[in-house]
Design an enzyme around this catalytic site. Structure first.
Site, PDB file in Angstrom:
ATOM      1  N   HIS A   5      67.598   7.850 163.411  1.00 24.51           N
ATOM      2  CA  HIS A   5      67.598   6.856 164.349  1.00 24.51           C
ATOM      3  C   HIS A   5      68.250   5.551 163.939  1.00 24.51           C
ATOM      4  CE1 HIS A   5      64.838   4.540 161.590  1.00 24.51           C
ATOM      5  NE2 HIS A   5      64.384   5.555 161.320  1.00 24.51           N
ATOM      6  N   ARG A  49      61.025   5.057 167.659  1.00 21.59           N
ATOM      7  CA  ARG A  49      62.456   4.760 167.370  1.00 21.59           C
ATOM      8  C   ARG A  49      63.607   5.803 167.435  1.00 21.59           C
ATOM      9  NH1 ARG A  49      59.042   4.516 162.722  1.00 21.59           N
ATOM     10  NH2 ARG A  49      59.684   5.500 160.773  1.00 21.59           N
ATOM     11  N   GLU A  96      58.469  11.634 160.709  1.00 23.31           N
ATOM     12  CA  GLU A  96      58.516  10.874 159.157  1.00 23.31           C
ATOM     13  C   GLU A  96      57.717  11.498 158.169  1.00 23.31           C
ATOM     14  OE1 GLU A  96      60.451   9.924 156.931  1.00 23.31           O
ATOM     15  OE2 GLU A  96      60.819   7.700 157.729  1.00 23.31           O
ATOM     16  N   VAL A  97      58.110  11.470 157.011  1.00 21.74           N
ATOM     17  CA  VAL A  97      57.226  11.847 155.978  1.00 21.74           C
ATOM     18  C   VAL A  97      55.844  10.799 156.139  1.00 21.74           C
ATOM     19  CG1 VAL A  97      56.991  11.920 153.342  1.00 21.74           C
ATOM     20  CG2 VAL A  97      59.192  12.421 154.422  1.00 21.74           C
ATOM     21  N   ARG A  98      54.790  11.556 155.815  1.00 24.27           N
ATOM     22  CA  ARG A  98      53.472  10.897 155.950  1.00 24.27           C
ATOM     23  C   ARG A  98      53.275  10.066 154.357  1.00 24.27           C
ATOM     24  NH1 ARG A  98      50.708  11.257 160.814  1.00 24.27           N
ATOM     25  NH2 ARG A  98      51.311  13.128 162.003  1.00 24.27           N
ATOM     26  N   TYR A  99      53.548   8.687 154.517  1.00 19.38           N
ATOM     27  CA  TYR A  99      53.578   8.012 153.315  1.00 19.38           C
ATOM     28  C   TYR A  99      52.200   7.617 152.718  1.00 19.38           C
ATOM     29  CZ  TYR A  99      58.661   8.022 153.516  1.00 19.38           C
ATOM     30  OH  TYR A  99      59.916   8.682 153.724  1.00 19.38           O
TER      31      TYR A  99
END
Length: 231
Positions: free
Chosen positions: A9, A58, A86-89
């Site tokens: 993105h 995004r 996205e990675v789940r932070y």
């Protein structure tokens, strides 16, 4: 052989200083919208059997710029696939990177990411994030080949760490080496999947032409590498 175009993105206000993760409502800023339009224009002549995106805003906004680019002839639908999210932070989400760099876990993320599970109830293991993303690629490869033929291409709009993890798998690298790969906002990475092996055609491309993205009609037998490097 199926060709996968991976696009990260474009820029947002959080890209760089803050770990956005799954923070809701993070949209492209003016720079990111310009980047998305530019990559859409670059790829307008590349035939795509499908466009797939992370469900985060995004990425969806970047994918929309690609499917609506002037001169684009093909499907305008954007398929959402959470596995490219996205990675789940976990508890790191929304925190400044400068602050996170002081956490003991930061060094593990840098040197031994395969051992990392991000803190908090929503935290994900890096290995699990790679597994879901690569599984999604395999599923889409099979779907695209069945629906559009083995020479077809499709595009996935995703996130930096997810794209790096997919590239590491394609290169046969252990996840602990994936931090050696760099993926800039709005960059293009291209992987061609064959029965024998994947070929990384482009990596972190931010401005090149599109010649050579798809296999030529007289390509070598599927899965064979060009001895001597090819023309």
């Amino acid at each position: 052989m199926t060709t996968l175009l991976l696009v990260r993105h474009g820029l947002t206000e959080l890209t760089g200083p803050v770990l956005a993760g799954w923070t809701p409502g993070v949209s492209l800023d003016d720079r990111g919208r310009a980047q998305a339009r530019a990559v859409g224009e670059r790829l307008a002549s590349v035939p795509l059997a499908a466009v797939v995106s992370s469900p985060l805003d995004r990425c969806l906004q970047t994918a929309e710029a690609i499917v609506s680019a002037p001169g684009r002839d093909g499907p305008r639908e954007i398929h959402r696939d959470e596995r490219f999210g996205e990675v789940r932070y976990g508890d790191w989400t929304g925190r400044p990177l400068k602050e996170l760099a002081g956490e003991p876990l930061w060094k593990v993320v840098q040197a031994h990411p395969s051992a990392v599970t991000f803190p908090g109830p929503e935290g994900e293991a890096m290995a699990a994030a790679q597994h879901r993303a690569v599984a999604a690629v395999r599923d889409w490869n099979a779907r695209i080949a069945a629906e559009a033929g083995p020479g077809a291409a499709y595009l996935v709009c995703s996130h930096g760490d997810i794209i790096k993890a997919i590239v590491a798998d394609a290169l046969g690298l252990h996840l602990d080496q994936f931090q050696r790969i760099h993926v800039e906002p709005a960059s293009l990475t291209v992987i061609r999947y064959t029965e024998l092996r994947p070929f990384v055609i482009r990596l972190n491309d931010t401005g090149g032409g599109t010649d050579g993205l798809l296999p030529p009609p007289d390509a070598a037998p599927e899965g064979d590498a060009a001895v001597g490097g090819g023309a």
